[in-house]
Design a protein around this motif. Structure first.
Motif, mmCIF file in Angstrom:
data_model
loop_
_atom_site.group_PDB
_atom_site.id
_atom_site.type_symbol
_atom_site.label_atom_id
_atom_site.label_comp_id
_atom_site.label_asym_id
_atom_site.label_seq_id
_atom_site.Cartn_x
_atom_site.Cartn_y
_atom_site.Cartn_z
ATOM 1 N N SER A 6 0.646 -1.559 -0.073
ATOM 2 C CA SER A 6 0.071 0.039 -0.080
ATOM 3 C C SER A 6 1.328 1.053 -0.287
ATOM 4 O O SER A 6 0.382 2.352 -0.445
ATOM 5 N N LEU A 22 -4.937 -1.795 -3.499
ATOM 6 C CA LEU A 22 -4.979 -1.292 -1.822
ATOM 7 C C LEU A 22 -5.335 0.401 -1.485
ATOM 8 O O LEU A 22 -4.897 0.806 -2.110
ATOM 9 N N THR A 69 -7.027 -0.569 5.620
ATOM 10 C CA THR A 69 -6.176 -0.325 3.935
ATOM 11 C C THR A 69 -6.580 -1.206 3.065
ATOM 12 O O THR A 69 -6.744 -0.264 1.778
ATOM 13 N N GLY A 79 -8.878 0.775 0.124
ATOM 14 C CA GLY A 79 -8.838 0.820 -1.747
ATOM 15 C C GLY A 79 -9.885 -0.351 -2.231
ATOM 16 O O GLY A 79 -9.799 1.026 -3.265
#
Lengths: 485, 567
Positions: A381, A388, A461, A465
């Motif tokens: 990420s 992500l 995370t 995304g």
């Protein structure tokens, strides 16, 4: 005139954090030997409560303490970033024993004091409040950096941070004194109005330039970043995580707000800071990434990565539009989860291994699939690879850059992202491709708080995304409400 | 009745995300239950392949438009939606993906023995990513699939690959990411240009087609897309990641790399470069054709020099993909259809070659030609399969390779006879290196290995025991397809035809428009022409300045702007 009327309703989240800090101190003094967990719970509850209250008064726009304390949706959103960061740092701290014989009581209260200081700083409506907020945040931070006082490196980190921090505060103050001298007021709105009429272009530029230098030190912008790697490496890891998000966010937010207040004045004087900010942004991205490549200590590597990320954030500021600020807010939320998450994994590993060199991460996948998998999520990420959240952050930043025709910034950002992948890959490689030096090593123990924290941060995370809509909407409406009023 | 039911099932979504569901199921399983994990993976891949059947059966041959469309709101704030569908260009690539995934999972049944769970999860996530790339009709969605698939491939090469796997994995991911991030910048630029033209924020590919892009910018955007796809294909100067990645990847990884990932590059040219930037694409034809021909001959020559069978197959990919590029950029029906057919062919033949090399490696634990020999006698069944696949790769008439390469050469010849002649040299060279390899491996004296292979040798009488039922079942469907495409390419071409024609029409129209107006003007005499050209120029600059002034106006709006230092 003699009494300033205070609307305490606006200060509730700050007051909750402050009283939690004092409560922790008192309980620490009075409580029994086995008080670690209760202090931890107390800190978490205090921060959680403040988080809820700050979120509830999110769309309020008001000021109190005769205008020195300003509340608007943008500031509230930033406070959410601070509180969430402090909450997650605390969540992943319990039982991580910064150092064996150390009590965590003061640690929790210092963390709360620092959070309180940063919240005040974000809300500051005049120069004095900026300075007070900054110092209230910085002094606990200096102590936190050197908290593990039996560790030489931590001492070094604390001293370095303190000396350079004090120096930068002095520079900041110097710039402020010039601004006051030019405009005869400490209120940001009045300064913004009167610098336009002063006609003293060079003096204004000089004063603001000095002020900017002081702020960029806090934001860890290159070339004022020299203290960062040493301080992050030496500080206890959860403290480094806190620094990596909160202290640089605070500097950035102050800069955004001041530029917003001063915009008319600068327009009148035909002073343009975009060039300067662009150069700083490029320098920060390039230096943070390139020097990161040669690091072998994961904490140091993450320190350089956090420098590079400030460079990306600055792109949003260079754009100089409300969309630019949207993208910064989006990036801050996204960055908060991945950065604190990555540092949390380092905390767990270094506790089990006694170090945070790359070698300590070898074969982590075998010894703790949870730690390795969540670290992989955070690192990928941070690189900005979809699906992500880091991708969404970078996407909006680059989108703003291209919209405003800042192609150089966008391309430098893209290329440094590629280089950064190289050093994140080093960690991935160690965790997944290499075997542990000692194949019989025990699995890495993970405390329940850490487990919950890692799962939460990995979840966000991934979720942000895949479906960033709520975050984007929140960022947009916050900025619109702020600048619209 | 069934038709109605079928039309309500979101087939594309099922095909795309079913593997992800399987991966999720496996992720929840105890890593010790290896047999269960393998079975779940294989069943998921098989079911996914089965879902492709109604796609093929329900595909309407007559229309060029996108079919099985699904569109749902996703990130409304920036005009990105979940928009998927297939047309004649992507149909066979989707089917090929699910087909090769089944074979790859079958091929790794016994050769992958450690971290089976992670491997199968990676394979299935990879399948979702690959299919997603082929079905996306939204640029942002496309980009997400395009990049999301890097990570599982990185892990497959890096964890289960050969001795140099880590170097190969990092090289693979860095190369690809460098290209694709520049493409992201170009996608965003296109997005804002479209917004500047129409006032609408959208990533919808069908709406972005035909966006009027200012002249100079179009070249830069084309180059950014070109770089990303050329690295993926890979075209000649960008191919250096390929030999490393293909050779170091485990068999299943090599099959999917060669079979599908490379096709994503050529597909990208077809789906994005050509229709989005038709004018620059046309101008770029000579340059791309020359790079393609260099790739064809260079790849073949380097393949000739290899002693490692797997490296030979890897370099042959560079050569074959050069053919595909040549066909696509011939920009006529024969060339493009041949190119698409050759994408499928290459996926089948080269996929099969990698599977065969994998079978050899499982036995001898070597890929060097000098370690083999005389297999014709030891492994008669295997030899038969190997021969067919080799001949298919050489493009023997009656087998699939011939249909594709012939069409490509026809297309190239219609464009430029010299290009076709140069490319034909590549066919001869491919016959040389493939037959040479076949000869070295299959004929001559057998060379049994020593050491670790001896236990297998004792069990089966020789290291080179013939292929069993599992391996046979992997190769049979491939051979069926090789003959099917070779004998009856019309079945495949007819399904591409409408879409390919529509695509070429777009390119032609975009390029024809200004030329026609000049001709018309010329018929009315020179002064008119000059005036019209000048007028056209004025219009352009007016449009540009209008756009600019709009931007300035919006930038000046106090309410929506941050009050930064300098606007």
């Amino acid at each position: 005139m003699s009494f300033v009327s205070v609307d305490f309703g606006l200060l509730v989240p700050e007051l909750v954090v402050l009283s939690a800090a004092f409560l922790v101190l008192v309980v620490d003094l009075l409580g029994s030997r086995q008080r670690g967990a209760s202090l931890w719970w107390l800190t978490l509850c205090g921060l959680g409560l403040a988080l809820l209250l700050a979120a509830r008064g999110w769309n309020l726009s008001a000021s109190t303490l005769s205008g020195t304390f300003v509340l608007d949706p943008f500031v509230s959103t930033v406070k959410l970033v601070f509180l969430l960061s402090a909450f997650l740092v605390t969540l992943t701290t319990l039982d991580c024993r910064l150092i064996s014989r150390l009590s965590l009581g003061e640690y929790y209260s210092l963390l709360l004091f620092a959070t309180f200081g940063f919240m005040v700083l974000a809300s500051a409506g005049d120069l004095i409040m900026i300075f007070i907020g900054l110092e209230m945040a910085s002094i606990p931070c200096y102590i936190l950096a050197g908290y593990a006082f039996e560790d030489v490196k931590s001492n070094e980190a604390g001293i370095k941070y303190f000396l350079l921090g004090a120096f930068s505060s002095a520079i900041l103050l110097y710039g402020m004194s010039f601004l006051y001298g030019l405009c005869g007021s400490t209120f940001l709105s009045e300064i913004g109005f009167s610098i336009g009429q002063s006609g003293q272009k060079l003096l204004v530029m000089g004063a603001f330039g000095v002020f900017l230098a002081g702020l960029t030190f806090k934001m860890t912008v290159v070339p004022f970043h020299m203290w960062v790697p040493d301080t992050y490496e030496g500080s206890p890891t959860p403290v480094a995580a806190f620094f990596s998000v909160v202290s640089k966010t605070a500097g950035l937010v102050v800069l955004i707000r001041i530029l917003a207040y001063f915009k008319q004045g600068f327009l009148a004087l035909e002073v343009d800071w975009t060039q300067v900010l662009s150069i700083l942004s490029v320098l920060t991205m390039v230096v943070g990434t390139v020097i990161g490549v040669v690091q072998t200590n994961v904490k140091r590597l993450l320190a350089y990565s956090s420098i590079a990320h400030v460079g990306y954030l600055l792109i949003g500021l260079c754009a100089g539009t409300s969309a630019g600020i949207d993208s910064i807010v989006i990036y801050l939320f996204v960055y908060l989860f991945m950065s604190i998450g990555a540092f949390a994994v380092v905390t767990a590993v270094s506790r089990a291994e006694g170090g945070e060199e790359l070698a300590n991460f070898r074969g982590l996948n075998r010894r703790s699939p949870l730690l390795a998998a969540s670290m992989a999520v955070f690192l990928i990420s941070l690189t900005g690879i979809p699906p992500l959240a880091g991708f969404i952050g970078k996407f909006f930043i680059f989108a703003v850059a291209i919209e405003e025709k800042l192609y150089t910034l966008a391309i430098v950002g893209v290329l440094t992202s590629v280089v950064s992948l190289f050093y994140y890959c080093k960690i991935l490689k160690a965790m997944y491709f290499a075997e542990a030096e000692d194949p019989g090593a025990a699995p890495v123990a993970v405390s329940p708080g850490m487990r919950v924290g890692l799962v939460l941060m990995s979840f966000f995370t991934l979720a942000l995304g895949l479906y960033p809509v709520p975050l984007v909407e929140m960022a947009r409406s916050a900025v619109r409400l702020w600048l619209g009023s | 009745m069934t038709g109605e039911v079928m039309s309500q099932v979101p087939l594309i979504t099922v095909v795309t995300f079913l593997p992800l569901l399987g991966a999720f199921l496996i992720a929840l399983t105890n890593p010790g239950r290896v047999r269960f994990i393998r079975t779940v993976a294989l069943v998921t891949a098989l079911v996914d392949f089965a879902v492709c059947v109604p796609l093929l059966a329900g595909f309407d041959v007559s229309t060029p438009s996108v079919q099985f469309v699904e569109k749902h709101a996703w990130i409304d704030a920036i005009g990105s939606s979940y928009h998927v569908g297939i047309d004649g260009i992507s149909l066979f690539l989707v089917i090929l993906t699910s087909f090769l995934t089944v074979l790859s999972i079958g091929a790794s049944w016994t050769s992958i023995t450690h971290r089976v769970k992670g491997f199968m999860v990676s394979m299935l996530i990879l399948e979702t990513g690959m299919i997603g790339v082929f079905v996306s009709l939204d640029l942002l969605l496309f980009y997400i699939f395009w990049e999301a698939m890097l990570i599982p491939m990185y892990l497959i090469i890096g964890v289960w690959g050969g001795p140099q796997r880590i170097y190969a994995a990092v090289k693979f991911i860095l190369y690809t990411l460098a290209g694709s991030l520049l493409m992201l910048v170009a996608i965003l630029a296109l997005f804002f240009i479209h917004h500047g033209n129409t006032g609408e924020y959208t990533f919808d590919l069908l709406k972005l087609y035909g966006t009027a892009i200012p002249g100079g910018v179009e070249l830069w955007l084309f180059l950014a897309f070109f770089l990303s796809f050329a690295i993926k294909v890979p075209m000649f100067p960008f191919h250096t990641w390929l030999p490393d990645a293909h050779v170091e990847a485990p068999t299943a990884g090599s099959v999917l790399l060669a079979g599908i990932l490379l096709k994503m590059g050529t597909y990208g040219f077809l789906r994005f470069c050509l229709p989005l930037f038709p004018r620059v694409s046309l101008q770029a034809v000579p340059a791309i054709a020359i790079l393609a021909i260099i790739g064809i001959i260079y790849g073949a020559l380097v393949a000739l020099a290899q002693r490692d069978v797997k490296k030979l197959v890897a370099y042959s990919s560079v050569s074959h993909l050069g053919f595909v590029m040549l066909g696509l950029f011939a920009l006529n029906t024969q060339g493009v259809e041949g190119g698409i057919l050759q994408m499928v062919n290459h996926g089948i033949s080269t996929g099969a070659l990698f599977l065969i090399v994998g079978m050899l490696y499982d036995r001898r634990h070597s890929r060097m030609m000098e370690d083999f020999g005389g297999l014709w006698k030891r492994m008669p069944v295997f030899a038969g399969f190997f021969l067919i696949v080799t001949l298919s790769s050489i493009a023997l008439p009656g087998l699939n390779g011939f249909a594709g390469e012939f069409l490509i050469l026809v297309g190239a010849f219609m464009k430029n006879a010299v290009f076709a002649a140069a490319a034909a040299v590549g066919i001869i060279l491919s016959a040389v290196y493939m037959l040479w390899m076949f000869q070295k491996v299959m004929f001559g004296e057998p060379r049994d290995g020593d050491g670790e292979e001896q236990s297998a040798a004792q069990k089966h009488g020789s290291v080179f025991f013939d292929i069993g039922a599992r391996e046979r079942w992997i190769l049979v469907p491939i051979v069926v397809l090789i003959f099917w495409i070779g004998v009856w390419p019309g079945f495949f071409l007819s399904r591409m035809h409408a879409s390919v024609d529509a695509l070429l029409e777009t390119v032609r129209n975009a390029n024809a428009a200004p030329v026609e107006s000049v001709e018309e003007a010329a018929s009315r005499g020179l002064p008119t022409l000059t005036r019209q050209l000048m007028h056209g120029g004025e219009e352009d600059s007016e449009g540009a300045s209008q756009g600019a002034s709009q931007e300035v106006a919006s930038a000046m709006e106090p309410d929506t702007q941050a009050d930064e230092g300098g606007e």
